[in-house]
Design an enzyme around this catalytic site. Structure first.
Site, PDB file in Angstrom:
ATOM      1  N   LEU A   1       7.804  18.319   1.765  1.00 33.60           N
ATOM      2  CA  LEU A   1       8.096  17.922   3.136  1.00 33.60           C
ATOM      3  C   LEU A   1       9.523  17.429   3.326  1.00 33.60           C
ATOM      4  O   LEU A   1      10.095  16.778   2.454  1.00 33.60           O
ATOM      5  CB  LEU A   1       7.113  16.839   3.571  1.00 33.60           C
ATOM      6  CG  LEU A   1       5.624  17.208   3.474  1.00 33.60           C
ATOM      7  CD1 LEU A   1       4.770  16.067   3.989  1.00 33.60           C
ATOM      8  CD2 LEU A   1       5.316  18.499   4.230  1.00 33.60           C
TER       9      LEU A   1
ATOM     10  N   LYS B   1      11.638  27.282  14.133  1.00 36.09           N
ATOM     11  CA  LYS B   1      12.463  28.026  13.175  1.00 36.09           C
ATOM     12  C   LYS B   1      11.756  29.312  12.738  1.00 36.09           C
ATOM     13  O   LYS B   1      12.375  30.362  12.594  1.00 36.09           O
ATOM     14  CB  LYS B   1      12.781  27.167  11.951  1.00 36.09           C
ATOM     15  CG  LYS B   1      13.590  27.920  10.869  1.00 36.09           C
ATOM     16  CD  LYS B   1      13.996  26.995   9.735  1.00 36.09           C
ATOM     17  CE  LYS B   1      12.817  26.689   8.837  1.00 36.09           C
ATOM     18  NZ  LYS B   1      12.439  27.859   7.991  1.00 36.09           N
TER      19      LYS B   1
ATOM     20  N   HIS C   1       9.378  18.847   8.942  1.00 35.64           N
ATOM     21  CA  HIS C   1       7.935  18.600   8.975  1.00 35.64           C
ATOM     22  C   HIS C   1       7.630  17.279   9.680  1.00 35.64           C
ATOM     23  O   HIS C   1       6.689  17.181  10.478  1.00 35.64           O
ATOM     24  CB  HIS C   1       7.368  18.530   7.558  1.00 35.64           C
ATOM     25  CG  HIS C   1       7.473  19.806   6.780  1.00 35.64           C
ATOM     26  ND1 HIS C   1       8.348  19.959   5.734  1.00 35.64           N
ATOM     27  CD2 HIS C   1       6.798  20.979   6.888  1.00 35.64           C
ATOM     28  CE1 HIS C   1       8.216  21.169   5.234  1.00 35.64           C
ATOM     29  NE2 HIS C   1       7.288  21.811   5.909  1.00 35.64           N
TER      30      HIS C   1
END
Length: 285
Positions: free
Chosen positions: A33, A149, A37
């Site tokens: 992460l 993204k 995130h």
């Protein structure tokens, strides 16, 4: 924070939230992460009473076995970050839990999964759609949060939810970038310092394309500007440049008449152990 490693455990935990009349937001991850995130977690926490995260490195979305083998796994660090962010429950299943012996059912958006980046990574979006459907069915959250993204992935998931009438709302969250503009990705940790410095060419290429569009250039002019920027970086190997109509991902050509999504991918490092990075930007005329 509840840590659940079986389907039964996470279902019981979510049911306890539901029994209390609480809403649930879901963030699905493959671990390793980063701030991108955590921005998804923050968005979910701002809307829902409870946030559930998942950590599962999904084997069916990897075309290259070495890529699966080397994908970073940092469970202890991930759990610390999730707990600090106020996540209420984390689901960390094994491969056997998600794909029991004899598993043969797949989910695929037949058009969206096999175009654009889907041609560079055959089977990738089928794996994504299948595992995400499983996670949606297991957790049964009110909404799920995904980064913009992965532009094509977001459209695939939205279409899958629509077509299968899944009772969950999909929320796209803006890309989080490093100070130099590189889109945050778990794969960035695999880059050598030299490749990490070179990888900013993806963001620069998108900026070049946006400048071309602002100057009245065509889709073809934008694509050429992207190729020129990335091909000028000797450490980058351009894999794909796709410019498509936003949401539908139908081909875009000529002058811009509406919003388009630009999706680019490039490899860094040795070809037998390459790191594939992607980036995107939505541009309106």
């Amino acid at each position: 924070m509840y840590i659940c490693r079986t389907i039964n455990d996470i279902r019981q935990t979510v049911w306890s939230f539901r029994d209390a009349g609480e809403t649930v937001g879901l963030v699905t991850t493959m671990g390793a992460l980063h701030a991108g995130h955590m921005s998804l977690v923050a968005e979910a926490a701002g809307v829902h009473d409870r946030v559930v995260a998942t950590i599962f490195v999904n084997p069916t979305q990897f075309g290259n076995p070495k890529d699966l083998e080397t994908y970073p796994r940092t469970e202890a660090d991930d759990l610390a970050k999730l707990e600090a962010a106020g996540v209420d429950a984390v689901f960390i299943p094994t491969v056997e839990e998600m794909y029991p012996d004899g598993d043969e059912t797949i989910v695929e958006t037949t058009r969206l999964a096999n175009m654009l980046h889907g041609m560079v990574r055959p089977g990738h979006f089928r794996g994504v759609a299948t595992v995400v459907t499983k996670l949606f069915n297991i957790v049964q959250a009110d909404a799920a949060y995904f980064g913009e993204k992965d532009y094509q992935q977001l459209q695939v998931i939205r279409r899958m939810v629509r077509d299968l009438h899944l009772p969950i709302h999909i929320v796209g969250v803006a890309t989080v970038r490093e100070p130099d503009g590189l889109a945050m990705s778990s794969r960035n940790t695999r880059l050598t310092p030299e490749d990490r410095a070179a990888a900013v060419c993806l963001n620069h290429a998108l900026t070049d394309a946006e400048a071309v569009a602002a100057g009245g250039g065509t889709v073809e002019d934008m694509a050429e500007a992207i190729r020129a920027r990335i091909n000028a970086e000797p450490r980058a190997r351009l894999k794909a440049v796709d410019i498509a109509k936003a949401l539908s991902l139908d081909p875009a050509t000529g002058p811009l008449t509406g919003p388009v999504g630009i999706m680019i991918s490039a490899e860094f490092g040795p070809e037998d152990n390459a790191v594939l990075l992607i980036d995107q930007r939505e541009i309106a005329p």
